[in-house]
Structures are given as structure tokens and as C-alpha cells.
Design a protein around this motif. Structure first.
Motif, PDB file in Angstrom:
ATOM      1  N   GLY A 545      40.261  62.181  33.487  1.00 35.07           N
ATOM      2  CA  GLY A 545      41.866  60.510  33.536  1.00 35.07           C
ATOM      3  C   GLY A 545      41.052  60.338  34.441  1.00 35.07           C
ATOM      4  N   VAL A 546      39.800  60.507  35.694  1.00 30.28           N
ATOM      5  CA  VAL A 546      39.508  59.161  36.523  1.00 30.28           C
ATOM      6  C   VAL A 546      38.547  58.891  35.319  1.00 30.28           C
ATOM      7  N   ILE A 547      37.520  59.563  34.932  1.00 25.55           N
ATOM      8  CA  ILE A 547      36.534  58.880  34.207  1.00 25.55           C
ATOM      9  C   ILE A 547      36.834  57.807  32.948  1.00 25.55           C
ATOM     10  N   ILE A 548      37.996  58.138  32.121  1.00 26.44           N
ATOM     11  CA  ILE A 548      38.736  56.735  31.730  1.00 26.44           C
ATOM     12  C   ILE A 548      39.095  55.120  32.150  1.00 26.44           C
ATOM     13  N   VAL A 549      40.121  55.556  33.532  1.00 26.74           N
ATOM     14  CA  VAL A 549      40.028  54.851  34.341  1.00 26.74           C
ATOM     15  C   VAL A 549      38.888  53.903  34.568  1.00 26.74           C
ATOM     16  N   ALA A 550      37.664  53.848  35.379  1.00 25.59           N
ATOM     17  CA  ALA A 550      36.523  53.776  35.584  1.00 25.59           C
ATOM     18  C   ALA A 550      36.039  53.008  34.441  1.00 25.59           C
ATOM     19  N   ILE A 551      35.839  53.551  33.641  1.00 23.74           N
ATOM     20  CA  ILE A 551      35.177  52.482  31.845  1.00 23.74           C
ATOM     21  C   ILE A 551      36.259  51.727  32.310  1.00 23.74           C
ATOM     22  N   ILE A 552      37.454  51.903  32.097  1.00 20.21           N
ATOM     23  CA  ILE A 552      38.533  50.606  31.681  1.00 20.21           C
ATOM     24  C   ILE A 552      38.183  49.482  32.761  1.00 20.21           C
ATOM     25  N   VAL A 553      37.757  49.948  33.901  1.00 19.90           N
ATOM     26  CA  VAL A 553      38.494  49.160  34.880  1.00 19.90           C
ATOM     27  C   VAL A 553      36.320  47.884  34.577  1.00 19.90           C
ATOM     28  N   CYS A 554      35.251  48.965  34.529  1.00 17.51           N
ATOM     29  CA  CYS A 554      33.895  48.438  34.424  1.00 17.51           C
ATOM     30  C   CYS A 554      34.228  47.288  33.226  1.00 17.51           C
ATOM     31  N   ILE A 555      34.921  47.717  32.397  1.00 17.30           N
ATOM     32  CA  ILE A 555      34.744  46.703  30.817  1.00 17.30           C
ATOM     33  C   ILE A 555      36.020  45.357  31.405  1.00 17.30           C
ATOM     34  N   LEU A 556      36.729  45.700  31.682  1.00 15.53           N
ATOM     35  CA  LEU A 556      37.360  44.028  32.517  1.00 15.53           C
ATOM     36  C   LEU A 556      36.014  43.352  33.859  1.00 15.53           C
ATOM     37  N   VAL A 557      36.064  44.162  34.906  1.00 22.35           N
ATOM     38  CA  VAL A 557      34.786  42.901  34.983  1.00 22.35           C
ATOM     39  C   VAL A 557      33.901  42.569  34.197  1.00 22.35           C
ATOM     40  N   VAL A 558      33.064  43.108  33.411  1.00 20.13           N
ATOM     41  CA  VAL A 558      32.315  42.499  32.986  1.00 20.13           C
ATOM     42  C   VAL A 558      32.840  41.258  31.461  1.00 20.13           C
ATOM     43  N   ALA A 559      34.062  41.461  31.756  1.00 21.71           N
ATOM     44  CA  ALA A 559      34.917  40.695  30.667  1.00 21.71           C
ATOM     45  C   ALA A 559      34.944  39.557  31.886  1.00 21.71           C
ATOM     46  N   VAL A 560      35.896  39.465  32.966  1.00 23.73           N
ATOM     47  CA  VAL A 560      35.868  38.667  33.399  1.00 23.73           C
ATOM     48  C   VAL A 560      34.711  37.449  33.828  1.00 23.73           C
ATOM     49  N   LEU A 561      33.320  38.465  34.443  1.00 25.23           N
ATOM     50  CA  LEU A 561      32.515  37.714  34.675  1.00 25.23           C
ATOM     51  C   LEU A 561      32.210  36.567  33.599  1.00 25.23           C
ATOM     52  N   GLY A 562      31.888  37.108  32.878  1.00 18.74           N
ATOM     53  CA  GLY A 562      31.662  36.553  31.193  1.00 18.74           C
ATOM     54  C   GLY A 562      32.339  35.530  31.386  1.00 18.74           C
ATOM     55  N   ALA A 563      33.800  35.212  31.164  1.00 13.58           N
ATOM     56  CA  ALA A 563      33.963  34.648  30.784  1.00 13.58           C
ATOM     57  C   ALA A 563      34.091  33.585  32.208  1.00 13.58           C
ATOM     58  N   VAL A 564      33.726  33.220  33.506  1.00 12.84           N
ATOM     59  CA  VAL A 564      33.248  32.006  34.329  1.00 12.84           C
ATOM     60  C   VAL A 564      32.476  31.861  34.204  1.00 12.84           C
ATOM     61  N   ILE A 565      31.322  32.953  33.715  1.00 15.01           N
ATOM     62  CA  ILE A 565      29.783  32.167  33.294  1.00 15.01           C
ATOM     63  C   ILE A 565      29.922  31.040  31.658  1.00 15.01           C
ATOM     64  N   TYR A 566      30.924  31.911  31.047  1.00  9.45           N
ATOM     65  CA  TYR A 566      30.898  30.851  30.198  1.00  9.45           C
ATOM     66  C   TYR A 566      31.963  28.971  30.382  1.00  9.45           C
ATOM     67  N   PHE A 567      32.973  29.781  30.905  1.00  9.22           N
ATOM     68  CA  PHE A 567      33.363  28.252  31.731  1.00  9.22           C
ATOM     69  C   PHE A 567      32.959  27.092  32.630  1.00  9.22           C
ATOM     70  N   LEU A 568      30.942  27.925  33.383  1.00 12.57           N
ATOM     71  CA  LEU A 568      30.864  26.590  33.985  1.00 12.57           C
ATOM     72  C   LEU A 568      30.037  26.724  33.120  1.00 12.57           C
ATOM     73  N   HIS A 569      29.286  26.707  32.386  1.00  8.47           N
ATOM     74  CA  HIS A 569      28.554  26.368  31.144  1.00  8.47           C
ATOM     75  C   HIS A 569      28.966  25.222  30.690  1.00  8.47           C
ATOM     76  N   LYS A 570      30.295  25.190  30.814  1.00  9.56           N
ATOM     77  CA  LYS A 570      30.478  24.158  29.462  1.00  9.56           C
ATOM     78  C   LYS A 570      31.234  23.203  30.504  1.00  9.56           C
ATOM     79  N   LYS A 571      31.371  23.485  31.465  1.00  9.44           N
ATOM     80  CA  LYS A 571      31.623  22.306  32.678  1.00  9.44           C
ATOM     81  C   LYS A 571      30.665  21.481  33.102  1.00  9.44           C
TER      82      LYS A 571
END
Length: 632
Positions: A545-571
Motif C-alpha cells: 500500500g505504501v508503494i502504491i501511495v508513493a507512486i500516485i503522489v509522484c504522478i500528481l507532482v509531475v502533473a502539477v509541474l507540467g501544468a505550471v510550465i505550460y501556463f508560463l509558456h502560454k503567458k
């Protein structure tokens, strides 16, 4: 001057000596050559040679035929020849020089003259069997003459023999016909003789006759036939008969034989034989048996069959037999089929009876029984002795086999110890008679070990999930056959194999089942056995269960970082091109811009020189930093 061999001089005195062979032989269809030699004494001469033949009268023809039929050459005596010459001489031809003149019309085209003045007659026929005269003269004066008897012959065809189709009986009052013999197309007619087993037969009053028939065909050739009549005996059933044709050829007696034939001889039976097929010593219950009766008579007599009963009365079994072939068929014989059988024959010619007895023994095994000590019921851990016995007039062997047919022991006893449910089985005692192949009987006995049920397998513990449909298994062994009960509701299926019983229960997992589990209860008349089946909740382990939770958190962080970079590029905050190296001290007007410095963890190619964009060489220290301008 001497005379050639085989030639004889004229008997009449003359100024010229003529020599000719006394007899000349020629085959019909062939060529006859008649020599005429003469000797002229002094300075004598001749002018012509005349040939004559003597036209044989009826008397001469009869004499010649009679002589030939007795096997003698048909040359007539000299005195008879002279007498016939005077009365029956016919001119054949006259020879002047080397030419044939005044040829007889009956011989036209068939006469020729050799260099030695020999006369040849071609295409000889039966009518050419006559006397020929050679006459030598000078002008009208006869100087000398002589004659030759021409014998013509035709080798007879091989004799044909036909045996009597009706056979011959040894009890016949008349002399029976044996065979008929025919030989065709011969000249002169031959003789026929008869032979039995290679020995010539002679006529014998009231015993052997062989009449002879002679027929002259239109071709002038003869057909001869003879029929053999003779009394026969029993031994003549194997005798071989043949006929022979005897004829004369070039002064020698020749013989031609027919094929050997055997005739059917009828005789009454003198002996009778009765036997069991197969041998009576090997007959066993269930066999099909034949009683074969044979008599040495021909034709076979009428057969009758009887069996002696317990009351010494003979019972007729002819309705079960083939009375013509002498075979009594007994199907599926048993012990009661044993006894004394009789075959009786009747000869329809003399009504004489013959009989023969035979004993039929049907081998059997009966009363096979198995005794168990101690008797049932048996408990686990007990021992038992099985004894097998049977009755038979023969010596017996015993074998024990299990229910799969495997041999487990020999002898009439089988001892089993420390019995368990698993050793319960059906055993069979096989009783055999070695002296009679195939004679055997079997008796089966069930060795049943009783006891309360013993549960041997359950599906516990069993990992399940809430609301899942699962199968619960409970397997037990017992005798008598037990019943299986569950303390929970579901669909049950039972399977029985030998002493084992298995029950499968299909249920849906609920909270109560997870908490309490299930109980399998197996019972029979001797007792009850129970076992509990534990059901465990199938949860995910903590480490996973711990491994699965860690994997989910990593996926969420990468998704947020990607969204920020995309937003700055559009601006417009992030340029697309490379700005090159920038000084970190910027004018005040540009201090609101964001600069991200990325340092390399190692120097790239520190010992080498890198080529710049302007073509100048730059040191490794100049390449230690890279700047990414994130301005618009």
C-alpha cells in the motif's frame, strides 16, 4: 559283282540279275524310296525299265489286316506273290534313260527317279501298301525282274482312357465295367492291353474280360477300342488302371500308354470308430463337443447315436446328429453330459449293423466358496483370513486377485492384517485345473472395514473476499457410507469413490461467514467427525500500500509541474530559442525578469578545448555554466 545289303536277287533264271529289298516301310504322308539294282554280265545292255504294282485283291487285304492285328509284318509269302503278280499286275510307269514315261494316272505327280534309278513315291497313302515290281528289258524282251513289298504305317494317337462313372461294387454278381480305352488314326491297327498297378491283365473266365473293337475310318486309318470288365475287391479302391497300345514300327514293337485312373469301388463296412473331438480328456463345462463316427465302408452307411441313461436304457440322439456324415454335435456341455455314447451303422446293401461305444468325460469345477475368519464386521486395525475351497475330480490350483485383477497371492488362503479403510476391497478367488486348459471358476468376496468417519481433507484456511462465491471442500472416508452436512446454507455436490466421499459446498461470502467460518460434519451409524473451515479476509498487505501511495503522489507532482510550465509558456514567460550565455548582473530595468541557473555536476571535457559559436577556442572553465533565459 555282289548285291547291296538288304537286297535279294530274282528267283527266276534270266540273262539279267535284278536285286530289290524285300520290304520297304514309309509313313503315311511321307515318301517311299524303292531301289532297283541289276547286274549285266559281259557286255549286255538294256533299253528300258518298267515298274508295276500288284493290285491286291480282297483276299490279300484280309490277310494283311489279320497279320497286322497279330503284330506281324504283312509281307506275303513268295508263292502267293507270284500267283498274284500273274493276275493283278498293273503298269505304274516306264523309264527310258532318265525320263519317266507312261505314268499311271493314280500316281501322277507323285513319282520321281533318283540317280541310282531308285523310284520314289511321295505323299504315301494307305492304298500304297502293295507289292511293286521292277522289270528290266531290251526292246520287247524281258531280261529280268524283282519285287518289293511296301509297308505304310501311321503311328497311333496316344490312347484315351475313361473310367466307369458308375463305379464297381465288390458284391456285384455281374462283372462290372472298369474303364474304356480308345486309340485313333493308326495303320495298320494296333493291339490294346490292360494293366492294373503296372501289371498286365489277362482274360479270365467270369473274372476279367477285355473285348476289342476295330473300326476302319473313311481315311483308311483305324480306330481301335477296348473295354475292361473285372471283379474288384476292397483293395482296388487304391488301384490304378491304364491301357497300352502296341504297334510295329520299322520292325520293332512300340508301346504308348494312357494315363493312370482310379475307379470308385463300393464295399460294405467292416469296422467302425467313434471318437470325441476334442479329446475327451480335455473337455470342460461350456465346451462344444463333436462325437465323430467313422466306418470303413463305401458308400458310408447310415449312422445312429445313442446315450446310456442312469437306468441303463439307451436313449436315441439321432435327431441331434447328422446321420449322413456321422457327427453328433453337443453344445455347451456340462457335468450331466458325461456318460457312455454309442454309434450304430446300418449297411443298406446287406442290412448288416456295426456299433462302437465311447465314454465322454466333462471336466468341471463346482461349489467354489470363500470363508472369512473372523466374519464381518471388521474394524480398522483388525486382521482377517480368507479360505477358498471347491469341488472337482481334478487337481486344483488357487489364486487371489484384487478388484483391479492384480494377483496378490497363491494358494487357497489369503491373510490380511492391520486393516484400514484404504485396504477395503473386493477380492476374488480363482480356481483352476492345470490339466485342462481354460477350466476355471472364480468367487468374489468383499472385505469391508467398518468404523466412524475420518475426515482426510478440507479446504482450510481459505482466503476470500466479501461477496465472493467460493467452494468449500470436505473429504472423508468411512464404512458404512457416511453422510456429509454443513452448518451454512449453500449448494452441495457429493462424489463417492470406493470408501471415500467428498462434498463441495458453493456459498457466497458474507460478514457472518467471515467471522464464524464453516463446519463440515460427517456421520454414519458408528460415529461422527467434524472439522472447522477458517475463512480469512483477503486484504492488501501494508508494504504494498505504501508503494502504491508513493507512486500516485509522484504522478500528481509531475502533473502539477507540467501544468505550471505550460501556463508560463502560454503567458510568454518562457522563450523558445537559446539566448546564449548571459551576465547575471542585469540593469535595473530588467531585474524583474526570472533567470534560472543550471550548473553542470562535472566539467565537460576538462582537458580539451571546445569550439565556440564564433569559432574561437574556449576553456573548460568558460563552459562550466549554462544559462537558460526564461524571458519572453
Amino acid at each position: 559283282m555282289g548285291f547291296p545289303d538288304g537286297l535279294c536277287p530274282t528267283a527266276a533264271a534270266s540273262s539279267l540279275e535284278v536285286s530289290m529289298p524285300a520290304v520297304v516301310e514309309a509313313e503315311i504322308g511321307g515318301t517311299a524310296r524303292i531301289e532297283c539294282n541289276f547286274y549285266t554280265p559281259g557286255n549286255g545292255s538294256y533299253t528300258s525299265i518298267s515298274w508295276f504294282y500288284v493290285s491286291a485283291g480282297l483276299e490279300e487285304e484280309r490277310w494283311a489286316g489279320a497279320a497286322a492285328s497279330r503284330g506281324f509284318p504283312s509281307a506275303k509269302p513268295w508263292s502267293l506273290a507270284l500267283q498274284m503278280d500273274r493276275n493283278n499286275r498293273v503298269r505304274l510307269c516306264r523309264i527310258a534313260g532318265s525320263e519317266i514315261l507312261e505314268e499311271n494316272v493314280d500316281y501322277k505327280g507323285r513319282l520321281s527317279l533318283g540317280e541310282d534309278q531308285a523310284l520314289s513315291i511321295s505323299k504315301v497313302t494307305v492304298q500304297d501298301a502293295r507289292t511293286f515290281v521292277c522289270q528290266v528289258g531290251e526292246g520287247s524282251h524281258i531280261m529280268g525282274e524283282n519285287q518289293t513289298r511296301l509297308h505304310v504305317y501311321k503311328v497311333p494317337e496316344a490312347p484315351e482312357i475313361v473310367p466307369s462313372s458308375g463305379g464297381a461294387s465288390v458284391q456285384s454278381s455281374e462283372i462290372p465295367e472298369i474303364a474304356r480305352c480308345v486309340s485313333r488314326n493308326s495303320f495298320p491297327p494296333p493291339n490294346i492291353t490292360w494293366h492294373k498297378n503296372g501289371e498286365q491283365l489277362q482274360p479270365e473266365d467270369n473274372m476279367v474280360k477285355m473285348p476289342f473293337t476295330l473300326t476302319r475310318e473313311s481315311s483308311g486309318l483305324y480306330t481301335v477300342s477296348s473295354t475292361l470288365f473285372a471283379h474288384v475287391t476292397r483293395e482296388d479302391r487304391n488301384s490304378l488302371f491304364h491301357c497300352s497300345v502296341h504297334y510295329w514300327l520299322r520292325g520293332q514293337r512300340r508301346t504308348a500308354d494312357s494315363r493312370r485312373v482310379n475307379i470308385t469301388v463300393f464295399y460294405p463296412a467292416e469296422h467302425v470308430k467313434l471318437q470325441v473331438v476334442p479329446s475327451s480328456a480335455l473337455v470342460k463345462e461350456g465346451d462344444d463337443v463333436q462325437l465323430v463316427c467313422e466306418a470303413d465302408g463305401n458308400p458310408a452307411p447310415v449312422f445312429s447315436f445313442f446315450k446310456r441313461g442312469l437306468d441303463d436304457i439307451w436313449h436315441d440322439l439321432s435327431s441331434l446328429a447328422d446321420t449322413n456324415s456321422g457327427v453328433l454335435n453337443l453344445h455347451d456341455v456340462n457335468k450331466s453330459s458325461s456318460g457312455l455314447y454309442r454309434c450304430q451303422t446300418l449297411d443298406l446293401d446287406d442290412m448288416r449293423q456295426l456299433e462302437k461305444d465311447v465314454e465322454l468325460v466333462v471336466n468341471y469345477i463346482e461349489g467354489v466358496r470363500v470363508k472369512m475368519e473372523p466374519p464381518s464386521p471388521l474394524q480398522e486395525g483388525d486382521s482377517v483370513r480368507l479360505s477358498c475351497n471347491a469341488h472337482s475330480p481334478l487337481s486344483l490350483d488357487y489364486q487371489w486377485r484384487d478388484e483391479k485383477g492384480r494377483k496378490v497371492a497363491e494358494g487357497n488362503q489369503l491373510f490380511l492384517s492391520n486393516l484400514t479403510f484404504e485396504t477395503s476391497s473386493n477380492f476374488s478367488c480363482k480356481v483352476m485345473a492345470p490339466s485342462v486348459p481354460g477350466l476355471e471358476q472364480s468367487k468374489q468376496v468383499a472385505v469391508a472395514v467398518q468404523g466412524k468417519p475420518r475426515i482426510v481433507a478440507i479446504s482450510s484456511p481459505l482466503y476470500v473476499r466479501q461477496d465472493e462465491v467460493v467452494n468449500l471442500t470436505c473429504k472423508a472416508i468411512a464404512f458404512p457410507r457416511p453422510s456429509v452436512h454443513w452448518n451454512v446454507n449453500g449448494t452441495a455436490h457429493e462424489y463417492v469413490e470406493n470408501q471415500h466421499i467428498a462434498s463441495n459446498l458453493t456459498v457466497r461470502v458474507n460478514h457472518d461467514l467471515l467471522r464464524a467460518g464453516a463446519m463440515c460434519r460427517v456421520s454414519n451409524a458408528l460415529g461422527v467427525s467434524e472439522k472447522h473451515i477458517q475463512l480469512l479476509d483477503q486484504k492488501i498487505p501494508q508494504s504494498k500500500g505504501v508503494i502504491i501511495v508513493a507512486i500516485i503522489v509522484c504522478i500528481l507532482v509531475v502533473a502539477v509541474l507540467g501544468a505550471v510550465i505550460y501556463f508560463l509558456h502560454k503567458k510568454g514567460k518562457i522563450p523558445c530559442g537559446r539566448a546564449g550565455k548571459q551576465d547575471i548582473t542585469r540593469p535595473e530595468a530588467h531585474k524583474d525578469k526570472i533567470v534560472v541557473e543550471v550548473k553542470s555536476d562535472k566539467l565537460s571535457e576538462e582537458a580539451g578545448l571546445l569550439q565556440g559559436a564564433n569559432g574561437e577556442k574556449r576553456s573548460a572553465a568558460d563552459q562550466s555554466e549554462k544559462y537558460i533565459d526564461l524571458r519572453n
